[in-house]
Design a protein around this motif. Structure first.
Motif, PDB file in Angstrom:
ATOM      1  N   PRO A   8       0.844  -1.196   0.000  1.00  0.00           N
ATOM      2  CA  PRO A   8       0.000   0.000   0.000  1.00  0.00           C
ATOM      3  C   PRO A   8       0.884   1.252   0.000  1.00  0.00           C
ATOM      4  CG  PRO A   8      -0.786  -1.590   1.606  1.00  0.00           C
ATOM      5  CD  PRO A   8       0.544  -2.094   1.115  1.00  0.00           C
ATOM      6  N   MET A   9       0.485   2.237  -0.781  1.00  0.00           N
ATOM      7  CA  MET A   9       1.257   3.478  -0.839  1.00  0.00           C
ATOM      8  C   MET A   9       1.313   4.119   0.532  1.00  0.00           C
ATOM      9  SD  MET A   9       0.575   6.003  -4.027  1.00  0.00           S
ATOM     10  CE  MET A   9       0.827   5.247  -5.622  1.00  0.00           C
ATOM     11  N   THR A  10       2.455   4.682   0.840  1.00  0.00           N
ATOM     12  CA  THR A  10       2.589   5.455   2.073  1.00  0.00           C
ATOM     13  C   THR A  10       2.068   6.863   1.813  1.00  0.00           C
ATOM     14  OG1 THR A  10       4.782   6.258   1.490  1.00  0.00           O
ATOM     15  CG2 THR A  10       4.668   4.157   2.724  1.00  0.00           C
ATOM     16  N   GLU A  11       1.801   7.602   2.867  1.00  0.00           N
ATOM     17  CA  GLU A  11       1.334   8.989   2.711  1.00  0.00           C
ATOM     18  C   GLU A  11       2.350   9.837   1.950  1.00  0.00           C
ATOM     19  OE1 GLU A  11      -1.552  10.442   3.278  1.00  0.00           O
ATOM     20  OE2 GLU A  11      -2.512   8.747   4.273  1.00  0.00           O
ATOM     21  N   HIS A  61     -10.935   2.356  -3.222  1.00  0.00           N
ATOM     22  CA  HIS A  61      -9.745   2.634  -4.031  1.00  0.00           C
ATOM     23  C   HIS A  61      -8.517   2.060  -3.341  1.00  0.00           C
ATOM     24  CE1 HIS A  61     -11.495   5.481  -6.982  1.00  0.00           C
ATOM     25  NE2 HIS A  61     -12.419   5.569  -6.034  1.00  0.00           N
ATOM     26  N   ARG A  62      -7.655   1.454  -4.143  1.00  0.00           N
ATOM     27  CA  ARG A  62      -6.412   0.887  -3.645  1.00  0.00           C
ATOM     28  C   ARG A  62      -5.271   1.449  -4.474  1.00  0.00           C
ATOM     29  NH1 ARG A  62      -9.799  -0.191  -0.607  1.00  0.00           N
ATOM     30  NH2 ARG A  62     -10.421  -2.197   0.223  1.00  0.00           N
ATOM     31  N   LEU A  63      -4.291   2.014  -3.812  1.00  0.00           N
ATOM     32  CA  LEU A  63      -3.093   2.524  -4.476  1.00  0.00           C
ATOM     33  C   LEU A  63      -1.896   1.802  -3.895  1.00  0.00           C
ATOM     34  CD1 LEU A  63      -5.143   5.231  -4.111  1.00  0.00           C
ATOM     35  CD2 LEU A  63      -3.353   6.094  -5.612  1.00  0.00           C
ATOM     36  N   TRP A  64      -1.128   1.190  -4.778  1.00  0.00           N
ATOM     37  CA  TRP A  64       0.026   0.422  -4.377  1.00  0.00           C
ATOM     38  C   TRP A  64       1.294   0.956  -5.021  1.00  0.00           C
ATOM     39  CZ3 TRP A  64      -4.222  -2.634  -6.244  1.00  0.00           C
ATOM     40  CH2 TRP A  64      -4.876  -3.391  -5.265  1.00  0.00           C
ATOM     41  N   THR A  65       2.391   0.728  -4.350  1.00  0.00           N
ATOM     42  CA  THR A  65       3.715   0.904  -4.933  1.00  0.00           C
ATOM     43  C   THR A  65       4.239  -0.501  -5.186  1.00  0.00           C
ATOM     44  OG1 THR A  65       4.034   2.919  -3.634  1.00  0.00           O
ATOM     45  CG2 THR A  65       6.001   1.921  -4.610  1.00  0.00           C
ATOM     46  N   ALA A  66       4.789  -0.711  -6.380  1.00  0.00           N
ATOM     47  CA  ALA A  66       5.302  -2.029  -6.766  1.00  0.00           C
ATOM     48  C   ALA A  66       6.817  -2.052  -6.602  1.00  0.00           C
ATOM     49  CB  ALA A  66       4.925  -2.328  -8.209  1.00  0.00           C
ATOM     50  N   TYR A  67       7.303  -3.155  -6.051  1.00  0.00           N
ATOM     51  CA  TYR A  67       8.736  -3.341  -5.821  1.00  0.00           C
ATOM     52  C   TYR A  67       9.187  -4.668  -6.408  1.00  0.00           C
ATOM     53  CZ  TYR A  67       8.244   0.315  -2.295  1.00  0.00           C
ATOM     54  OH  TYR A  67       7.987   1.507  -1.662  1.00  0.00           O
ATOM     55  N   ALA A  68      10.383  -4.650  -6.948  1.00  0.00           N
ATOM     56  CA  ALA A  68      11.110  -5.875  -7.306  1.00  0.00           C
ATOM     57  C   ALA A  68      12.299  -5.870  -6.363  1.00  0.00           C
ATOM     58  CB  ALA A  68      11.555  -5.850  -8.759  1.00  0.00           C
ATOM     59  N   GLY A  69      12.260  -6.727  -5.367  1.00  0.00           N
ATOM     60  CA  GLY A  69      13.258  -6.645  -4.297  1.00  0.00           C
ATOM     61  C   GLY A  69      13.053  -5.333  -3.558  1.00  0.00           C
ATOM     62  N   ASP A  70      14.112  -4.552  -3.422  1.00  0.00           N
ATOM     63  CA  ASP A  70      14.005  -3.243  -2.756  1.00  0.00           C
ATOM     64  C   ASP A  70      13.836  -2.105  -3.749  1.00  0.00           C
ATOM     65  OD1 ASP A  70      14.295  -4.345  -0.222  1.00  0.00           O
ATOM     66  OD2 ASP A  70      16.487  -4.203  -0.284  1.00  0.00           O
ATOM     67  N   ASP A  71      13.779  -2.427  -5.040  1.00  0.00           N
ATOM     68  CA  ASP A  71      13.724  -1.427  -6.097  1.00  0.00           C
ATOM     69  C   ASP A  71      12.275  -1.078  -6.433  1.00  0.00           C
ATOM     70  OD1 ASP A  71      14.811   0.261  -8.028  1.00  0.00           O
ATOM     71  OD2 ASP A  71      14.998  -1.330  -9.530  1.00  0.00           O
ATOM     72  N   GLU A  72      11.891   0.200  -6.291  1.00  0.00           N
ATOM     73  CA  GLU A  72      10.558   0.636  -6.678  1.00  0.00           C
ATOM     74  C   GLU A  72      10.452   0.601  -8.196  1.00  0.00           C
ATOM     75  OE1 GLU A  72       7.913   4.642  -6.668  1.00  0.00           O
ATOM     76  OE2 GLU A  72       9.015   4.233  -4.823  1.00  0.00           O
ATOM     77  N   VAL A  73       9.467  -0.146  -8.703  1.00  0.00           N
ATOM     78  CA  VAL A  73       9.355  -0.307 -10.157  1.00  0.00           C
ATOM     79  C   VAL A  73       8.105   0.334 -10.742  1.00  0.00           C
ATOM     80  CG1 VAL A  73      10.771  -2.397 -10.165  1.00  0.00           C
ATOM     81  CG2 VAL A  73       8.285  -2.598 -10.020  1.00  0.00           C
ATOM     82  N   GLY A  74       7.113   0.669  -9.919  1.00  0.00           N
ATOM     83  CA  GLY A  74       5.906   1.258 -10.487  1.00  0.00           C
ATOM     84  C   GLY A  74       4.834   1.517  -9.467  1.00  0.00           C
ATOM     85  N   VAL A  75       3.678   1.937  -9.996  1.00  0.00           N
ATOM     86  CA  VAL A  75       2.512   2.215  -9.165  1.00  0.00           C
ATOM     87  C   VAL A  75       1.271   1.627  -9.830  1.00  0.00           C
ATOM     88  CG1 VAL A  75       3.445   4.333  -8.170  1.00  0.00           C
ATOM     89  CG2 VAL A  75       2.065   4.463 -10.234  1.00  0.00           C
ATOM     90  N   PHE A  90     -11.572  -1.305 -11.804  1.00  0.00           N
ATOM     91  CA  PHE A  90     -11.270  -0.327 -12.848  1.00  0.00           C
ATOM     92  C   PHE A  90      -9.887   0.232 -12.550  1.00  0.00           C
ATOM     93  CE2 PHE A  90     -10.996   3.926 -14.583  1.00  0.00           C
ATOM     94  CZ  PHE A  90     -11.404   3.710 -15.890  1.00  0.00           C
ATOM     95  N   GLY A  91      -9.028   0.181 -13.526  1.00  0.00           N
ATOM     96  CA  GLY A  91      -7.673   0.678 -13.350  1.00  0.00           C
ATOM     97  C   GLY A  91      -7.577   2.147 -13.712  1.00  0.00           C
ATOM     98  N   TYR A  92      -7.331   2.981 -12.721  1.00  0.00           N
ATOM     99  CA  TYR A  92      -7.149   4.412 -12.973  1.00  0.00           C
ATOM    100  C   TYR A  92      -5.721   4.725 -13.396  1.00  0.00           C
ATOM    101  CZ  TYR A  92     -11.702   5.937 -11.345  1.00  0.00           C
ATOM    102  OH  TYR A  92     -13.043   6.157 -11.222  1.00  0.00           O
ATOM    103  N   ASP A  93      -4.767   4.025 -12.826  1.00  0.00           N
ATOM    104  CA  ASP A  93      -3.386   4.292 -13.187  1.00  0.00           C
ATOM    105  C   ASP A  93      -2.582   3.017 -13.028  1.00  0.00           C
ATOM    106  OD1 ASP A  93      -1.143   5.667 -14.028  1.00  0.00           O
ATOM    107  OD2 ASP A  93      -1.102   7.062 -12.345  1.00  0.00           O
ATOM    108  N   SER A 113      -1.726  -7.994  -8.428  1.00  0.00           N
ATOM    109  CA  SER A 113      -2.857  -7.166  -8.009  1.00  0.00           C
ATOM    110  C   SER A 113      -4.137  -7.970  -7.909  1.00  0.00           C
ATOM    111  CB  SER A 113      -3.047  -5.982  -8.944  1.00  0.00           C
ATOM    112  OG  SER A 113      -3.534  -6.399 -10.213  1.00  0.00           O
ATOM    113  N   SER A 114      -4.251  -9.036  -8.681  1.00  0.00           N
ATOM    114  CA  SER A 114      -5.484  -9.830  -8.615  1.00  0.00           C
ATOM    115  C   SER A 114      -5.661 -10.454  -7.236  1.00  0.00           C
ATOM    116  CB  SER A 114      -5.522 -10.900  -9.709  1.00  0.00           C
ATOM    117  OG  SER A 114      -4.527 -11.867  -9.498  1.00  0.00           O
ATOM    118  N   SER A 115      -4.577 -10.865  -6.619  1.00  0.00           N
ATOM    119  CA  SER A 115      -4.700 -11.408  -5.256  1.00  0.00           C
ATOM    120  C   SER A 115      -4.698 -10.293  -4.216  1.00  0.00           C
ATOM    121  CB  SER A 115      -3.591 -12.413  -4.966  1.00  0.00           C
ATOM    122  OG  SER A 115      -2.329 -11.808  -5.047  1.00  0.00           O
ATOM    123  N   ALA A 116      -3.963  -9.221  -4.450  1.00  0.00           N
ATOM    124  CA  ALA A 116      -3.936  -8.108  -3.498  1.00  0.00           C
ATOM    125  C   ALA A 116      -5.287  -7.424  -3.411  1.00  0.00           C
ATOM    126  CB  ALA A 116      -2.860  -7.096  -3.895  1.00  0.00           C
TER     127      ALA A 116
END
Length: 120
Positions: A8-11, A61-75, A90-93, A113-116
């Motif tokens: 989940p995205m942090t503030e 609404h769910r906003l996530w930050t995606a990581y591969a290991g410790d590397d932020e790869v997307g949102v 519905f995917g907004y972004d 995301s399907s399981s999250a």
């Protein structure tokens, strides 16, 4: 296969994301010729305020930050709604960092995301 972790995205991350996303949206509106830049910025601000009135705590609404290991790869930003025929999303972004595209991160984000979405 790329392994992705969605958190989940942090503030703090949300504040940075929202500022950039609103600016990108306003730029797209202005570039389309629909509105001049000042009005496009106002529309972007109003639209985001309407869609996410409570920021990260906006219901459904769910906003996530995606990581591969410790590397932020997307949102990823989804609106989830339970209807009589099941869960709808519905995917907004959906964004993978430009320097990491075409490496399977996007597909891995969708799979994750399907399981999250079901769990949170």
């Amino acid at each position: 296969m790329t392994t992705i972790r969605l958190e989940p995205m942090t503030e703090g991350r949300y504040a940075r994301y929202r500022a950039r996303a609103e600016a990108d949206y306003a730029d797209s509106i202005a570039a389309s010729g629909l509105l001049p830049p000042p009005e496009a910025r106002d529309k972007a601000r109003r639209d985001y305020a309407r869609l996410l009135p409570d920021g990260l705590r906006t219901e459904g609404h769910r906003l996530w930050t995606a990581y591969a290991g410790d590397d932020e790869v997307g949102v990823l930003w989804l609106h989830l709604e339970r209807r009589s025929d099941g869960l709808h999303a519905f995917g907004y972004d959906f964004e993978v960092r430009a320097d990491l595209r075409r490496r399977g991160h996007g597909r891995a984000m969708v799979r994750r995301s399907s399981s999250a979405g079901r769990s949170g």
